[in-house]
Design a protein around this motif. Structure first.
Motif, mmCIF file in Angstrom:
data_model
loop_
_atom_site.group_PDB
_atom_site.id
_atom_site.type_symbol
_atom_site.label_atom_id
_atom_site.label_comp_id
_atom_site.label_asym_id
_atom_site.label_seq_id
_atom_site.Cartn_x
_atom_site.Cartn_y
_atom_site.Cartn_z
ATOM 1 N N ARG A 62 1.049 -1.164 0.044
ATOM 2 C CA ARG A 62 0.018 0.039 0.035
ATOM 3 C C ARG A 62 0.719 1.291 -0.021
ATOM 4 O O ARG A 62 1.930 1.150 0.163
ATOM 5 C CB ARG A 62 -0.732 0.017 1.259
ATOM 6 N N GLY A 63 0.197 2.320 -0.468
ATOM 7 C CA GLY A 63 0.823 3.730 -0.112
ATOM 8 C C GLY A 63 1.577 4.255 -1.479
ATOM 9 O O GLY A 63 1.317 3.344 -2.544
ATOM 10 N N PRO A 64 2.277 5.240 -1.150
ATOM 11 C CA PRO A 64 3.069 5.807 -2.435
ATOM 12 C C PRO A 64 3.960 4.518 -2.811
ATOM 13 O O PRO A 64 4.796 4.132 -2.018
ATOM 14 C CB PRO A 64 3.855 7.010 -1.897
ATOM 15 N N GLY A 65 4.234 4.430 -4.101
ATOM 16 C CA GLY A 65 5.170 3.413 -4.617
ATOM 17 C C GLY A 65 4.514 2.029 -4.485
ATOM 18 O O GLY A 65 5.199 1.020 -4.936
ATOM 19 N N GLY A 66 3.210 1.893 -4.063
ATOM 20 C CA GLY A 66 2.778 0.503 -3.733
ATOM 21 C C GLY A 66 1.998 0.024 -5.188
ATOM 22 O O GLY A 66 1.997 0.717 -6.200
ATOM 23 N N GLY A 67 1.479 -1.181 -4.797
ATOM 24 C CA GLY A 67 0.996 -1.754 -6.072
ATOM 25 C C GLY A 67 0.959 -3.210 -5.844
ATOM 26 O O GLY A 67 1.301 -3.948 -5.109
ATOM 27 N N TYR A 68 0.657 -3.913 -7.181
ATOM 28 C CA TYR A 68 0.607 -5.519 -7.050
ATOM 29 C C TYR A 68 1.744 -5.829 -8.409
ATOM 30 O O TYR A 68 2.012 -5.065 -9.047
ATOM 31 C CB TYR A 68 -0.643 -5.962 -7.516
ATOM 32 N N TRP A 69 2.332 -7.082 -8.167
ATOM 33 C CA TRP A 69 3.104 -7.925 -8.996
ATOM 34 C C TRP A 69 2.793 -9.131 -8.744
ATOM 35 O O TRP A 69 2.448 -9.697 -7.665
ATOM 36 C CB TRP A 69 4.739 -7.215 -8.630
ATOM 37 N N LEU A 70 3.424 -10.048 -9.723
ATOM 38 C CA LEU A 70 3.254 -11.495 -9.552
ATOM 39 C C LEU A 70 4.244 -12.070 -8.555
ATOM 40 O O LEU A 70 5.134 -11.572 -8.305
ATOM 41 C CB LEU A 70 3.577 -12.013 -11.020
ATOM 42 N N ALA A 71 3.625 -12.934 -7.499
ATOM 43 C CA ALA A 71 4.511 -13.384 -6.650
ATOM 44 C C ALA A 71 5.660 -14.445 -7.037
ATOM 45 O O ALA A 71 6.417 -14.887 -6.450
ATOM 46 C CB ALA A 71 3.751 -14.117 -5.395
ATOM 47 N N LYS A 72 5.167 -15.059 -8.394
ATOM 48 C CA LYS A 72 6.099 -16.110 -8.948
ATOM 49 C C LYS A 72 6.333 -15.624 -10.564
ATOM 50 O O LYS A 72 5.444 -15.066 -10.737
ATOM 51 C CB LYS A 72 5.451 -17.481 -8.664
ATOM 52 N N ALA A 73 7.133 -16.293 -11.055
ATOM 53 C CA ALA A 73 7.414 -16.095 -12.402
ATOM 54 C C ALA A 73 6.201 -16.691 -13.044
ATOM 55 O O ALA A 73 5.519 -17.303 -12.699
ATOM 56 C CB ALA A 73 8.656 -16.828 -12.715
ATOM 57 N N PRO A 74 5.931 -15.793 -14.244
ATOM 58 C CA PRO A 74 4.948 -16.173 -14.934
ATOM 59 C C PRO A 74 4.634 -17.754 -15.485
ATOM 60 O O PRO A 74 3.624 -18.412 -15.368
ATOM 61 C CB PRO A 74 4.734 -15.279 -16.278
ATOM 62 N N GLY A 75 5.960 -18.305 -15.833
ATOM 63 C CA GLY A 75 6.035 -19.646 -15.867
ATOM 64 C C GLY A 75 5.552 -20.747 -14.847
ATOM 65 O O GLY A 75 5.238 -22.052 -15.124
ATOM 66 N N ARG A 76 5.625 -20.071 -13.669
ATOM 67 C CA ARG A 76 5.101 -21.288 -12.438
ATOM 68 C C ARG A 76 3.473 -20.799 -11.900
ATOM 69 O O ARG A 76 3.412 -21.404 -11.027
ATOM 70 C CB ARG A 76 5.956 -20.826 -11.501
#
Length: 135
Positions: A62-76
């Motif tokens: 959360r917060g400034p610079g926050g956001g979401y990203w994949l927890a694992k490589a896409p191939g996994r």
């Protein structure tokens, strides 16, 4: 186009966007960013990302610079990993002849084709990963 519910389809859309921009968590995308790029309502995207975070498929801050990203490589991350969070797996396809037809005596003429399709679809979801979306 996919043979699953709308929520699961939207979840795949959200995850495909994160896969397209995968860089091991360097880039963090807000639910607003994802919603805008995938033409989905932001509250829906936020809810999907929360569910996928609880499932361990995405990380978020959360917060400034926050956001979401994949927890694992896409191939996994397979499509099955995503869909299983939004689809019940205890529901069988109903026989086109009506409930209770197959399983009581001879199966209907479509039974074997439907069973084969279900196996093929499950196999497709298991083997297809988000790597197909990586540019």
């Amino acid at each position: 186009m996919l043979r699953c519910g709308k929520t699961a389809q939207h979840a795949i859309s959200v995850m495909s966007f994160l896969a397209e921009r995968y860089d091991r968590g360097e880039t963090r995308l807000s639910s607003h960013d994802v919603a805008e790029k995938r033409n989905l309502p932001q509250p829906l995207v936020a809810k999907l990302l929360t569910t996928m975070s609880l499932a361990g498929l995405v990380n978020g801050t959360r917060g400034p610079g926050g956001g979401y990203w994949l927890a694992k490589a896409p191939g996994r991350i397979s499509l099955a990993h995503i869909v299983e969070n939004f689809e019940r797996d205890d529901i069988e396809m109903m026989c086109p002849f009506g409930p209770g037809w197959c399983g009581k005596g001879d199966p209907c003429p479509l039974h074997d084709d439907i069973v084969a399709f279900e196996k093929e679809w499950s196999g497709y979801l298991d083997k297809t990963t988000l790597a197909v979306f990586v540019k």
